[in-house]
Write a protein that holds these residues in place. Structure first.
Motif, PDB file in Angstrom:
ATOM      1  N   LEU A  50       0.828  -1.213   0.000  1.00  0.00           N
ATOM      2  CA  LEU A  50       0.000   0.000   0.000  1.00  0.00           C
ATOM      3  C   LEU A  50       0.863   1.264   0.000  1.00  0.00           C
ATOM      4  O   LEU A  50       0.613   2.194  -0.775  1.00  0.00           O
ATOM      5  N   GLU A  51       1.923   1.275   0.830  1.00  0.00           N
ATOM      6  CA  GLU A  51       2.828   2.434   0.864  1.00  0.00           C
ATOM      7  C   GLU A  51       3.514   2.617  -0.485  1.00  0.00           C
ATOM      8  O   GLU A  51       3.653   3.733  -0.982  1.00  0.00           O
ATOM      9  N   THR A  52       3.928   1.505  -1.072  1.00  0.00           N
ATOM     10  CA  THR A  52       4.587   1.565  -2.384  1.00  0.00           C
ATOM     11  C   THR A  52       3.639   2.147  -3.425  1.00  0.00           C
ATOM     12  O   THR A  52       4.024   3.013  -4.221  1.00  0.00           O
ATOM     13  N   LEU A  53       2.392   1.698  -3.413  1.00  0.00           N
ATOM     14  CA  LEU A  53       1.394   2.203  -4.369  1.00  0.00           C
ATOM     15  C   LEU A  53       1.143   3.698  -4.168  1.00  0.00           C
ATOM     16  O   LEU A  53       1.088   4.459  -5.138  1.00  0.00           O
ATOM     17  N   ASN A  54       0.984   4.105  -2.929  1.00  0.00           N
ATOM     18  CA  ASN A  54       0.745   5.533  -2.655  1.00  0.00           C
ATOM     19  C   ASN A  54       1.914   6.390  -3.107  1.00  0.00           C
ATOM     20  O   ASN A  54       1.740   7.469  -3.680  1.00  0.00           O
ATOM     21  N   ASP A  55       3.118   5.891  -2.883  1.00  0.00           N
ATOM     22  CA  ASP A  55       4.331   6.588  -3.299  1.00  0.00           C
ATOM     23  C   ASP A  55       4.367   6.746  -4.817  1.00  0.00           C
ATOM     24  O   ASP A  55       4.649   7.827  -5.350  1.00  0.00           O
ATOM     25  N   ILE A  56       4.036   5.652  -5.523  1.00  0.00           N
ATOM     26  CA  ILE A  56       4.038   5.680  -6.995  1.00  0.00           C
ATOM     27  C   ILE A  56       2.951   6.627  -7.509  1.00  0.00           C
ATOM     28  O   ILE A  56       3.174   7.398  -8.441  1.00  0.00           O
ATOM     29  N   LYS A  57       1.785   6.582  -6.886  1.00  0.00           N
ATOM     30  CA  LYS A  57       0.679   7.464  -7.301  1.00  0.00           C
ATOM     31  C   LYS A  57       1.111   8.932  -7.208  1.00  0.00           C
ATOM     32  O   LYS A  57       0.789   9.746  -8.085  1.00  0.00           O
ATOM     33  N   ASN A  58       1.872   9.269  -6.171  1.00  0.00           N
ATOM     34  CA  ASN A  58       2.317  10.652  -5.982  1.00  0.00           C
ATOM     35  C   ASN A  58       3.428  11.054  -6.942  1.00  0.00           C
ATOM     36  O   ASN A  58       3.587  12.220  -7.260  1.00  0.00           O
ATOM     37  N   ARG A  59       4.215  10.070  -7.407  1.00  0.00           N
ATOM     38  CA  ARG A  59       5.376  10.417  -8.221  1.00  0.00           C
ATOM     39  C   ARG A  59       5.224  10.121  -9.706  1.00  0.00           C
ATOM     40  O   ARG A  59       5.773  10.840 -10.528  1.00  0.00           O
ATOM     41  N   ALA A  60       4.515   9.054 -10.033  1.00  0.00           N
ATOM     42  CA  ALA A  60       4.430   8.652 -11.442  1.00  0.00           C
ATOM     43  C   ALA A  60       3.485   9.577 -12.207  1.00  0.00           C
ATOM     44  O   ALA A  60       2.497  10.057 -11.658  1.00  0.00           O
ATOM     45  N   ASN A  61       3.805   9.786 -13.461  1.00  0.00           N
ATOM     46  CA  ASN A  61       2.966  10.636 -14.297  1.00  0.00           C
ATOM     47  C   ASN A  61       1.880   9.778 -14.953  1.00  0.00           C
ATOM     48  O   ASN A  61       1.785   9.698 -16.166  1.00  0.00           O
ATOM     49  N   LEU A  62       1.090   9.111 -14.114  1.00  0.00           N
ATOM     50  CA  LEU A  62       0.066   8.201 -14.615  1.00  0.00           C
ATOM     51  C   LEU A  62      -1.232   8.457 -13.862  1.00  0.00           C
ATOM     52  O   LEU A  62      -1.226   8.944 -12.738  1.00  0.00           O
ATOM     53  N   ASN A  63      -2.342   8.077 -14.480  1.00  0.00           N
ATOM     54  CA  ASN A  63      -3.655   8.195 -13.852  1.00  0.00           C
ATOM     55  C   ASN A  63      -3.879   6.929 -13.014  1.00  0.00           C
ATOM     56  O   ASN A  63      -4.191   5.866 -13.547  1.00  0.00           O
ATOM     57  N   ILE A  64      -3.680   7.049 -11.686  1.00  0.00           N
ATOM     58  CA  ILE A  64      -3.721   5.869 -10.818  1.00  0.00           C
ATOM     59  C   ILE A  64      -4.800   6.015  -9.749  1.00  0.00           C
ATOM     60  O   ILE A  64      -4.930   7.063  -9.119  1.00  0.00           O
ATOM     61  N   THR A  65      -5.575   4.952  -9.569  1.00  0.00           N
ATOM     62  CA  THR A  65      -6.548   4.878  -8.472  1.00  0.00           C
ATOM     63  C   THR A  65      -6.131   3.714  -7.589  1.00  0.00           C
ATOM     64  O   THR A  65      -5.780   2.641  -8.100  1.00  0.00           O
ATOM     65  N   ILE A  66      -6.179   3.926  -6.272  1.00  0.00           N
ATOM     66  CA  ILE A  66      -5.835   2.848  -5.341  1.00  0.00           C
ATOM     67  C   ILE A  66      -7.050   2.533  -4.484  1.00  0.00           C
ATOM     68  O   ILE A  66      -7.630   3.426  -3.862  1.00  0.00           O
ATOM     69  N   ILE A  67      -7.451   1.277  -4.491  1.00  0.00           N
ATOM     70  CA  ILE A  67      -8.535   0.821  -3.623  1.00  0.00           C
ATOM     71  C   ILE A  67      -7.861  -0.008  -2.532  1.00  0.00           C
ATOM     72  O   ILE A  67      -6.987  -0.828  -2.827  1.00  0.00           O
ATOM     73  N   ASP A  68      -8.254   0.211  -1.286  1.00  0.00           N
ATOM     74  CA  ASP A  68      -7.670  -0.563  -0.192  1.00  0.00           C
ATOM     75  C   ASP A  68      -8.800  -1.328   0.484  1.00  0.00           C
ATOM     76  O   ASP A  68      -9.771  -0.725   0.932  1.00  0.00           O
ATOM     77  N   GLN A  69      -8.695  -2.661   0.495  1.00  0.00           N
ATOM     78  CA  GLN A  69      -9.760  -3.443   1.119  1.00  0.00           C
ATOM     79  C   GLN A  69      -9.166  -4.517   2.027  1.00  0.00           C
ATOM     80  O   GLN A  69      -8.004  -4.884   1.898  1.00  0.00           O
ATOM     81  N   LYS A  70      -9.992  -5.014   2.935  1.00  0.00           N
ATOM     82  CA  LYS A  70      -9.577  -6.157   3.755  1.00  0.00           C
ATOM     83  C   LYS A  70      -9.378  -7.337   2.820  1.00  0.00           C
ATOM     84  O   LYS A  70     -10.034  -7.429   1.783  1.00  0.00           O
ATOM     85  N   ASN A  71      -8.519  -8.271   3.195  1.00  0.00           N
ATOM     86  CA  ASN A  71      -8.243  -9.410   2.318  1.00  0.00           C
ATOM     87  C   ASN A  71      -9.528 -10.168   1.986  1.00  0.00           C
ATOM     88  O   ASN A  71     -10.222 -10.650   2.864  1.00  0.00           O
ATOM     89  N   ALA A  72      -9.835 -10.217   0.688  1.00  0.00           N
ATOM     90  CA  ALA A  72     -11.079 -10.874   0.265  1.00  0.00           C
ATOM     91  C   ALA A  72     -10.844 -11.756  -0.957  1.00  0.00           C
ATOM     92  O   ALA A  72     -11.775 -12.344  -1.490  1.00  0.00           O
ATOM     93  N   GLY A  73      -9.580 -11.829  -1.413  1.00  0.00           N
ATOM     94  CA  GLY A  73      -9.277 -12.684  -2.560  1.00  0.00           C
ATOM     95  C   GLY A  73      -9.226 -11.921  -3.866  1.00  0.00           C
ATOM     96  O   GLY A  73      -9.724 -10.801  -3.984  1.00  0.00           O
ATOM     97  N   VAL A  74      -8.601 -12.575  -4.861  1.00  0.00           N
ATOM     98  CA  VAL A  74      -8.320 -11.921  -6.142  1.00  0.00           C
ATOM     99  C   VAL A  74      -9.599 -11.536  -6.895  1.00  0.00           C
ATOM    100  O   VAL A  74      -9.669 -10.490  -7.535  1.00  0.00           O
ATOM    101  N   SER A  75     -10.650 -12.347  -6.805  1.00  0.00           N
ATOM    102  CA  SER A  75     -11.893 -12.035  -7.527  1.00  0.00           C
ATOM    103  C   SER A  75     -12.554 -10.790  -6.969  1.00  0.00           C
ATOM    104  O   SER A  75     -13.001  -9.917  -7.712  1.00  0.00           O
ATOM    105  N   ALA A  76     -12.628 -10.714  -5.635  1.00  0.00           N
ATOM    106  CA  ALA A  76     -13.217  -9.531  -4.996  1.00  0.00           C
ATOM    107  C   ALA A  76     -12.396  -8.288  -5.339  1.00  0.00           C
ATOM    108  O   ALA A  76     -12.945  -7.204  -5.554  1.00  0.00           O
ATOM    109  N   ALA A  77     -11.072  -8.467  -5.420  1.00  0.00           N
ATOM    110  CA  ALA A  77     -10.195  -7.338  -5.763  1.00  0.00           C
ATOM    111  C   ALA A  77     -10.462  -6.871  -7.199  1.00  0.00           C
ATOM    112  O   ALA A  77     -10.537  -5.672  -7.474  1.00  0.00           O
TER     113      ALA A  77
END
Length: 236
Positions: A50-77
């Motif tokens: 999550l920290e890595t993703l937030n860091d990349i979102k702030n620095r990368a020149n890309l349109n990034i959305t981060i969803i943070d959820q309790k572990n629910a498996g790849v399908s739920a993600a």
């Protein structure tokens, strides 16, 4: 340039993927296609994903959305990613893989010019050390247009080996047909989705170009067989 009809949403589930995220993001920074968003769903990672993703979102020149959820498996993600997506076209990537620089461009161009609902590309397989172990069959670059039934047969009889990460699909196909990834399964949920997507598509394209780079993990979920693998049969 040509008129863009669609924006692309790339959906990426992340579970303890901190050591892979940078390489994947780097391959998206190099895309020829620029009109896309990356949606990462952090599925209850216990590492620094999550920290890595937030860091990349702030620095990368890309349109990034981060969803943070309790572990629910790849399908739920993935389902959370679909719900949050703003694009008309969807792609699904795994965090420990990479894509070639024309991955999005070639697939979008195919959907727009061939007017298909769904396009499949080919993939390369590489080891962790970077050695390419892809079959020696050269890519022809050819485009084949087919229908739902032919594609289902190709899929069923193994003439087409693929994963959810080699497709681009019109989002309306999923929404209009209420197609979601089956939650609560560890294996087979991608094949279950592909099977239904193919059956709900009118025109489908096969693009004989290796646009996705699948990285073999030495001890990933798919490398070891256990009883849970039989879930694949339940879903089929």
């Amino acid at each position: 340039g040509e008129e863009r009809l669609f924006m692309i949403s790339v959906i990426i589930p992340v579970y303890n993927g901190e050591k892979y995220i940078h390489a994947l993001v780097h391959s998206f920074e190099k895309q020829i296609e620029k009109d896309f968003e990356l949606i990462f769903t952090n599925d209850g990672s216990t590492d620094h994903s999550l920290e890595t993703l937030n860091d990349i979102k702030n620095r990368a020149n890309l349109n990034i959305t981060i969803i943070d959820q309790k572990n629910a498996g790849v399908s739920a993600a993935r389902n959370a990613g679909i719900r949050a997506s703003k694009g008309e076209l969807l792609c699904f990537c795994d965090v420990d893989d990479r894509v070639t620089e024309d991955y999005l461009f070639e697939m979008r161009k195919t959907i727009e010019t061939a007017n298909v609902d769904l396009v499949f590309c080919k993939y390369k397989q590489i080891h962790l050390d970077g050695t390419d172990i892809t079959s020696t069959t050269p890519e022809s670059g050819e485009l084949t247009i087919t229908d739902s039934l032919t594609c289902l047969k190709d899929f069923l009889y193994g003439r087409m080996t693929t994963g959810i990460w080699t497709i681009m699909v019109k989002k309306e196909r999923l929404i209009n047909n209420q197609l979601w990834f089956a939650e609560g399964y560890k294996y087979g949920e991608d094949i279950h989705m592909l099977w239904r997507l193919i059956s709900k598509s009118r025109k489908i394209a096969y693009l004989d170009k290796r646009l996705y780079i699948y990285q073999l993990q030495e001890n990933s979920a798919t490398a070891k067989f256990d009883g849970e693998r039989l879930q694949v049969y339940t879903l089929m």
